[in-house]
Design a protein around this motif. Structure first.
Motif, PDB file in Angstrom:
ATOM      1  N   ALA A  83      55.595  32.799  22.944  1.00  0.00           N
ATOM      2  CA  ALA A  83      54.432  31.957  22.628  1.00  0.00           C
ATOM      3  C   ALA A  83      54.030  31.107  23.829  1.00  0.00           C
ATOM      4  CB  ALA A  83      54.773  31.035  21.465  1.00  0.00           C
ATOM      5  N   ASP A  86      49.555  36.023  28.675  1.00  0.00           N
ATOM      6  CA  ASP A  86      50.291  37.220  28.311  1.00  0.00           C
ATOM      7  C   ASP A  86      51.355  36.792  27.299  1.00  0.00           C
ATOM      8  OD1 ASP A  86      51.444  39.677  28.256  1.00  0.00           O
ATOM      9  OD2 ASP A  86      52.640  39.356  30.074  1.00  0.00           O
ATOM     10  N   ASP A 128      52.350  36.749  22.767  1.00  0.00           N
ATOM     11  CA  ASP A 128      51.986  37.274  21.441  1.00  0.00           C
ATOM     12  C   ASP A 128      51.391  36.175  20.561  1.00  0.00           C
ATOM     13  OD1 ASP A 128      53.024  39.813  22.035  1.00  0.00           O
ATOM     14  OD2 ASP A 128      55.058  39.072  21.658  1.00  0.00           O
ATOM     15  N   VAL A 129      51.813  34.943  20.879  1.00  0.00           N
ATOM     16  CA  VAL A 129      51.429  33.818  20.017  1.00  0.00           C
ATOM     17  C   VAL A 129      50.809  32.715  20.880  1.00  0.00           C
ATOM     18  CG1 VAL A 129      52.345  32.050  18.445  1.00  0.00           C
ATOM     19  CG2 VAL A 129      53.366  34.345  18.463  1.00  0.00           C
ATOM     20  N   ILE A 130      49.679  32.171  20.413  1.00  0.00           N
ATOM     21  CA  ILE A 130      49.078  31.000  21.070  1.00  0.00           C
ATOM     22  C   ILE A 130      49.163  29.848  20.075  1.00  0.00           C
ATOM     23  CG2 ILE A 130      46.946  29.973  21.963  1.00  0.00           C
ATOM     24  CD1 ILE A 130      46.013  32.783  22.758  1.00  0.00           C
ATOM     25  N   ASN A 153      40.884  36.477  20.878  1.00  0.00           N
ATOM     26  CA  ASN A 153      42.170  37.216  20.890  1.00  0.00           C
ATOM     27  C   ASN A 153      42.501  37.755  19.519  1.00  0.00           C
ATOM     28  OD1 ASN A 153      43.515  36.594  23.654  1.00  0.00           O
ATOM     29  ND2 ASN A 153      42.662  34.648  22.941  1.00  0.00           N
ATOM     30  N   GLU A 184      43.930  40.246  18.577  1.00  0.00           N
ATOM     31  CA  GLU A 184      45.237  40.914  18.466  1.00  0.00           C
ATOM     32  C   GLU A 184      46.401  39.940  18.561  1.00  0.00           C
ATOM     33  OE1 GLU A 184      44.729  40.175  22.695  1.00  0.00           O
ATOM     34  OE2 GLU A 184      43.338  40.663  21.085  1.00  0.00           O
ATOM     35  N   LYS A 185      46.119  38.674  18.883  1.00  0.00           N
ATOM     36  CA  LYS A 185      47.209  37.689  19.009  1.00  0.00           C
ATOM     37  C   LYS A 185      47.292  36.812  17.769  1.00  0.00           C
ATOM     38  CE  LYS A 185      47.658  37.092  23.979  1.00  0.00           C
ATOM     39  NZ  LYS A 185      46.792  37.994  24.687  1.00  0.00           N
ATOM     40  N   THR A 186      48.455  36.193  17.585  1.00  0.00           N
ATOM     41  CA  THR A 186      48.607  35.227  16.487  1.00  0.00           C
ATOM     42  C   THR A 186      48.278  33.850  17.048  1.00  0.00           C
ATOM     43  OG1 THR A 186      50.340  36.580  15.526  1.00  0.00           O
ATOM     44  CG2 THR A 186      50.263  34.276  14.837  1.00  0.00           C
TER      45      THR A 186
END
Ligand code: 13P
Ligand code: SF4
Length: 302
Positions: A18, A51, A53-55, A71, A73-75
Motif C-alpha cells: 500500500a 506502483d 495495490d492499495v492507495i 485507478n 484496478e487498485k483498491t
C-alpha cells in the motif's frame, strides 16, 4: 503511542503493498506517516504513478474518489468516509444538468472539489494548481459554466479577462479570512508577503500578494528570499512549510482556518484502514468512465 502506530502502519503498508497519500491540510502526524504529501493536483497525478495495490487516501472524499476513478484496478481506501468537502456538496449532478440545459453550447468545467457525479457531467476538470493553464485552452468566446467554486472561477476568469457563469459555491473554511484579518497580520509582521488560496473571496485575494494552490505556496516558500511569510489557508499546511523551510517563519492569517473534515484522518484510523482494509471508495462504472474523461483531459494539459 504514535510510535507504535507508526510502526504498525509501516508494517501494514508492506504487507498490503500500500501507499499512503496525504493532503497538505491533514494532521502533522498523518503527513509524517504518508509516502507523499501534496495538493489536489500533485496527489491526483501521484495516484496515477504509484506502483501499489492499495492507495490509502488521507484527505477528503472527493480526493479519494478521484484516485479511485483514475485507478479502477487498485483498491482505494479512505480512513474516515465521513470526511466530505462541503463545497463539493454544494451542487448535485441534477442541478448541473439543469444548468447545462439552460446553456446549450456551453462547456461545463468543474473544480476538482466536486463529486464524481458532477465530474461526469463536465467537459473539463481543473484544480487550483492548474486552472489558469487549463482554462487558457478554451477559445476566448467559448461560453463556460464553472462549478462549484465561485471564487476560483472568478479568480481565473478575472485573470484571463473572460466572463464565466459561476455556481455560487464556496469553501466555509476560507470564508474565515477577511481583508481586515490580512491587514492585522501585515501590521504584526511588516514586510512579510501574504499568500492566500484562490478559494478566498475577491476582496481577500486583492488584499493579498499572491493567490496560490497549497502546492504553489510550498514552491513559493522554497524559492522566495522572504524569511517571514503570512499564510492565508488551512493551518495544516504550516506543518509542511515549517518542516521544509527550517530557516523561515510562517504565520497563519488566523488560527480559525481549520477544515474539520481534513482533521478526521488520524494515525488511529489510518492504521485501522490498513489493518481492516476499509473503507473502500468505489464509483459506479458509468459515472467513473465519464468523470475520468474530464480528469484525464485536465491531466493531459497540465
Ligand atoms: P489545493 O489543491 O490547493 O491543495 O486545494 C485543495 C483544497 O481543498 C483547498 O481548500
Ligand atoms: Fe473543502 Fe474547504 Fe475543506 Fe478544502 S478546505 S476540503 S474546499 S471545505
Amino acid at each position: 503511542m504514535n510510535e507504535s502506530l507508526n510502526e504498525e502502519i509501516a508494517k501494514l503498508k508492506k504487507e498490503r503493498n500500500a501507499v499512503v497519500l496525504a493532503h497538505n491540510y491533514t494532521r502533522a502526524e498523518v503527513q509524517d506517516a504518508a509516502d507523499y504529501t501534496g495538493d489536489s493536483l500533485e496527489l491526483a497525478r501521484r495516484a496515477t504513478q504509484v506502483d501499489a495495490d492499495v492507495i490509502v487516501f488521507c484527505g477528503v472524499y472527493f480526493m479519494a474518489e478521484t484516485a479511485a476513478i483514475l485507478n479502477p484496478e487498485k483498491t482505494v481506501l479512505i480512513p474516515d468516509p465521513s470526511a466530505g468537502c462541503p463545497m463539493a456538496d454544494m451542487i448535485t449532478g441534477e442541478q448541473l444538468r439543469e444548468l447545462k440545459a439552460k446553456h446549450p453550447g456551453a462547456k461545463a468545467v468543474c473544480y476538482v472539489n466536486s463529486t464524481a457525479e458532477v465530474k461526469a457531467e463536465c467537459d473539463m476538470c481543473v484544480t487550483s494548481g492548474n486552472a489558469e493553464k487549463v482554462m487558457k485552452t478554451f477559445a476566448p468566446d467559448q461560453e463556460i459554466l464553472f462549478v462549484p467554486d465561485q471564487h476560483l472561477g472568478g479568480h481565473i476568469s478575472g485573470m484571463l479577462g473572460r466572463t464565466y457563469t459561476l455556481w455560487p459555491g464556496y469553501c466555509p473554511t476560507h470564508q474565515a479570512i477577511t481583508p481586515a484579518g490580512i491587514a492585522a497580520a501585515r501590521a504584526a509582521h511588516p514586510g512579510a508577503p501574504v499568500l492566500v488560496h484562490p478559494e478566498c473571496a475577491r476582496p481577500v485575494r486583492e488584499t493579498a500578494d499572491h493567490a496560490l494552490s497549497t502546492g504553489g505556496m510550498c514552491k513559493f516558500a522554497r524559492e522566495s528570499d522572504a524569511k517571514e511569510i503570512i499564510v492565508g489557508t488551512e493551518v495544516g499546511i504550516l506543518h509542511r512549510l515549517r518542516k521544509e523551510n527550517p530557516g523561515k517563519l510562517f504565520y497563519p492569517v488566523n488560527e480559525r482556518m481549520v477544515c474539520p473534515n481534513m482533521k478526521k484522518t488520524t494515525l488511529e484510523n489510518l492504521a485501522a484502514a490498513l489493518r481492516e482494509m476499509k473503507t473502500r471508495v468505489t464509483v459506479p462504472e458509468d459515472i467513473s468512465v465519464r468523470a475520468r474523461r474530464a480528469i484525464e483531459a485536465m491531466l493531459a494539459i497540465g
